[in-house]
Scaffold this active site. Structure first.
Site, PDB file in Angstrom:
ATOM      1  N   LYS A 134       0.872  -1.299  -0.189  1.00 22.91           N
ATOM      2  CA  LYS A 134      -0.003   0.092  -0.066  1.00 22.91           C
ATOM      3  C   LYS A 134       0.870   1.264  -0.029  1.00 22.91           C
ATOM      4  O   LYS A 134       1.552   1.667   1.036  1.00 22.91           O
ATOM      5  CB  LYS A 134      -0.901  -0.033   1.227  1.00 22.91           C
ATOM      6  CG  LYS A 134      -1.995   1.142   0.856  1.00 22.91           C
ATOM      7  CD  LYS A 134      -2.490   1.833   2.126  1.00 22.91           C
ATOM      8  CE  LYS A 134      -1.578   3.081   2.517  1.00 22.91           C
ATOM      9  NZ  LYS A 134      -1.679   4.070   1.990  1.00 22.91           N
ATOM     10  N   GLU A 172      10.716   2.747   9.846  1.00 24.66           N
ATOM     11  CA  GLU A 172      11.446   3.904   9.367  1.00 24.66           C
ATOM     12  C   GLU A 172      10.672   4.989   9.624  1.00 24.66           C
ATOM     13  O   GLU A 172       9.864   5.437   9.101  1.00 24.66           O
ATOM     14  CB  GLU A 172      12.095   3.682   8.260  1.00 24.66           C
ATOM     15  CG  GLU A 172      13.136   2.544   8.002  1.00 24.66           C
ATOM     16  CD  GLU A 172      14.005   2.632   8.831  1.00 24.66           C
ATOM     17  OE1 GLU A 172      14.516   3.874   9.406  1.00 24.66           O
ATOM     18  OE2 GLU A 172      14.606   1.801   9.180  1.00 24.66           O
ATOM     19  N   CYS A 195      13.444  12.218   5.302  1.00 31.56           N
ATOM     20  CA  CYS A 195      13.501  11.473   6.727  1.00 31.56           C
ATOM     21  C   CYS A 195      14.959  11.954   7.061  1.00 31.56           C
ATOM     22  O   CYS A 195      15.273  12.126   8.246  1.00 31.56           O
ATOM     23  CB  CYS A 195      13.145  10.222   7.060  1.00 31.56           C
ATOM     24  SG  CYS A 195      14.044   9.296   6.056  1.00 31.56           S
ATOM     25  N   GLU A 213      10.137  17.607  13.899  1.00 35.86           N
ATOM     26  CA  GLU A 213      10.572  17.342  12.471  1.00 35.86           C
ATOM     27  C   GLU A 213       9.506  18.250  11.860  1.00 35.86           C
ATOM     28  O   GLU A 213       8.433  18.127  11.880  1.00 35.86           O
ATOM     29  CB  GLU A 213      10.110  15.816  12.279  1.00 35.86           C
ATOM     30  CG  GLU A 213      10.543  15.395  10.882  1.00 35.86           C
ATOM     31  CD  GLU A 213      10.455  14.315  10.400  1.00 35.86           C
ATOM     32  OE1 GLU A 213       9.406  13.614  10.764  1.00 35.86           O
ATOM     33  OE2 GLU A 213      11.261  13.536   9.396  1.00 35.86           O
TER      34      GLU A 213
HETATM   35  C1  UN1 Z   1      13.970   8.893   3.267  1.00 33.09           C
HETATM   36  O1  UN1 Z   1      13.974  10.235   3.445  1.00 33.09           O
HETATM   37  O2  UN1 Z   1      12.981   8.501   3.785  1.00 33.09           O
HETATM   38  O3  UN1 Z   1      19.718   8.810   2.234  1.00 33.09           O
HETATM   39  C2  UN1 Z   1      14.910   8.263   2.722  1.00 33.09           C
HETATM   40  C3  UN1 Z   1      18.882   9.277   1.615  1.00 33.09           C
HETATM   41  C4  UN1 Z   1      18.454   8.698   0.679  1.00 33.09           C
HETATM   42  C5  UN1 Z   1      17.003   7.926   1.418  1.00 33.09           C
HETATM   43  C6  UN1 Z   1      16.018   8.814   2.186  1.00 33.09           C
HETATM   44  N1  UN1 Z   1      19.025   7.374   0.258  1.00 33.09           N
HETATM   45  O4  UN1 Z   1      18.604  10.676   1.800  1.00 33.09           O
END
Ligand code: UN1
Length: 496
Positions: free
Chosen positions: A175, A250, A284, A385
């Site tokens: 999903k 994550e 992230c 965040e």
């Molecule tokens: C994310 O922002 O959820 O290292 C992943 C990085 C990318 C992955 C980001 N390869 O910024």
């Protein structure tokens, strides 16, 4: 014309039982509807899970090298269609074209990597305490895995999860975010064409609250791999824990770059710009905090403000654009709210801080790259965040102070240090409480062959990578086999 996206269940593209649909629009131009998507209800999710359960019986017995070869073919197609997929991604979620290309490339890398893992899914044999007895451990699939993914990496993150799940012998119900269903459907189509059998990958669309939560809590699901916000991740993990499901999450980040007095400021500047404003801060891994040594603070802040204020904001399809739009209106409002919070908390707005609505910008959700200085570690803009183009700059007395500031949040995904001093680097590598540490590189740019994951409220479990602590550990369980071929009752277990 919008692209029609159906659910994919048991090898067929199907309308949802209710006939309902929703739209996916271009964040750079809201008048462009990119996709018209069948909204999966509980009935459709039930069918998808049922198909995945039925297909699991055969897929787990398909030799792992053969499963890997199917992924290899998917990698070849992804590579061949890279440009087209990147363009579609920019239209559907707004990130600038070169970044979209990087996203597709991560999916390509992951598919090739996991294709190889099909020939390396090894366990261990180890000597027994007894004569005429074998001991071995083998990796076995978890069963049926739910894969729930965000919109900011529409192909890379699904690939991080689906490729290792499949090579390990799991079947999947996928999903994606309801903001990137078109990109996600392309990946499903490519896997199908590469030879993934019916029922092995199923695809349902809808919101996180409804479809996602129903899927994660479905009794027919054995494991969940989730990427998204901390609030949602912790909630889903709680549901899964109560049902005894394996989970990997994550979640959020409040990543920081330390700039030491001995840093190469030219490099640090590029890292701060790219880490802070790349993907419009919607990663992230984004560097939303900059912790600068007091002796270079003014000089570096000046360089940073000047460069950030020159970044070109616009549609990510245009070659000259540095910073694309935010994904949607609510995300844009959240970022604008944080900018107000920062001002009220007494931080100094040095550049940006505004929504752009002039000319072409009126069509999308654009916010200027924004820098706050005089930020104190206790302020909300230094702890929470934001997920947008906002960087909080703080001053540190020395390395110890800088590390304490970086470690002083609830998150622990990524940290970075710019320094030329090998001892500073070694101390930072050891003391930073994050899953990933960079030296003389920004907080973004993790590679798929290493484990990816955070500490504290950033998550648990690891994505990417194969045998050494990465995704295969999520998508397999150990089965241990003892075989006694002595033909006698060996008492040594009790009296040795
Ligand atoms: C994310 O922002 O959820 O290292 C992943 C990085 C990318 C992955 C980001 N390869 O910024």
């Amino acid at each position: 014309m919008p692209i029609e996206v159906k659910n994919f269940i048991n090898g067929e593209w199907r309308d949802s039982a209710s006939g309902e649909s929703f739209m996916s629009a271009n964040p750079a131009d809201q008048s462009e509807v990119v996709g018209s998507v069948s909204r999966a209800g509980t009935e459709d999710v039930d069918l998808a899970v049922g198909a995945a359960r039925a297909a699991q019986k055969k897929w787990r017995l398909t030799p792992a090298p053969k499963r890997g070869e199917i992924l290899f073919r998917a990698a070849e197609t992804l590579l061949r269609r890279k440009d087209e997929l990147a363009e579609l991604m920019t239209r559907e979620m707004g990130k600038i074209l070169p970044e979209a290309g990087g996203d597709v490339q991560e999916a390509i890398d992951m598919a090739y990597y996991m294709a190889g893992e099909g020939r390396r899914l090894s366990g261990e044999t180890i000597p027994s305490e007894l004569t005429d007895k074998d001991c071995k451990s083998v990796r076995v699939p978890i069963g049926v895995c739910a894969v729930i993914t965000p919109w900011n990496f529409p192909l890379a993150i699904p690939a991080w999860k689906i490729m290792p799940a499949l090579v390990s012998g799991n079947t999947v119900v996928f999903k994606p975010s309801s903001y990137t269903p078109v990109c996600a459907s392309r990946l499903v189509g490519i896997l199908h064409e590469a030879g993934v059998p019916a029922g092995v990958v199923n695809f349902v669309n809808g919101s996180g609250e409804e479809t996602g939560e129903y899927l994660a809590s479905h009794p027919g699901i054995d494991g969940l791999s989730f990427t998204g916000s901390t609030v949602v991740g912790q909630r889903l993990a709680g549901i899964c824990a109560a049902m005894g499901k394996k989970v990997s999450c994550e979640m959020g980040g409040k990543n920081a770059i330390i700039v030491m007095d001995d840093a190469d400021l030219r490099l640090a500047l590029e890292g701060a710009l790219w880490g802070g404003f790349g993907t419009t801060g919607q990663r992230c891994t984004a560097a939303s905090r900059l912790v600068v040594h007091s002796s270079v603070y003014n000089e570096f802040l000046g360089m940073f403000i000047e460069a950030a204020s020159k970044m070109r904001i616009g549609n990510g399809l245009m070659q000259k654009t540095d910073v694309g739009p935010l994904i949607n209106e609510s995300q844009m409002k959240k970022v604008l709210d944080y900018i107000e919070i920062g001002k009220k908390e007494g931080a100094k707005l040095m550049t940006g801080g505004r929504r752009r609505t002039e000319g072409e910008h009126a069509k999308g959700y654009y916010i200027e790259p924004t820098i706050f200085s005089e930020v104190e570690p206790g302020m909300r803009i230094a702890r929470e965040e934001i997920f947008g183009p906002v960087v909080s700059v703080m001053k540190a007395r020395d390395l110890e102070d800088a590390i304490a500031i970086v470690n002083g949040t609830e998150y622990g995904l990524v940290a970075s240090i710019y320094t030329q001093d090998v001892n500073n680097s070694a101390i930072a590598e050891r003391e930073l409480e994050t899953g990933i540490v960079y030296v003389n590189a920004p907080t973004i740019g993790a590679e798929i062959q290493l484990p990816f994951g955070g500490t504290k409220r950033s998550g648990f479990g690891h994505e990417e990578a194969g045998g050494r602590g990465g995704a295969l550990d999520m998508f397999t369980k150990w089965k241990v086999i003892y075989r006694d071929f002595s033909g006698s009752l060996q008492k040594a277990q009790i009296d040795r």
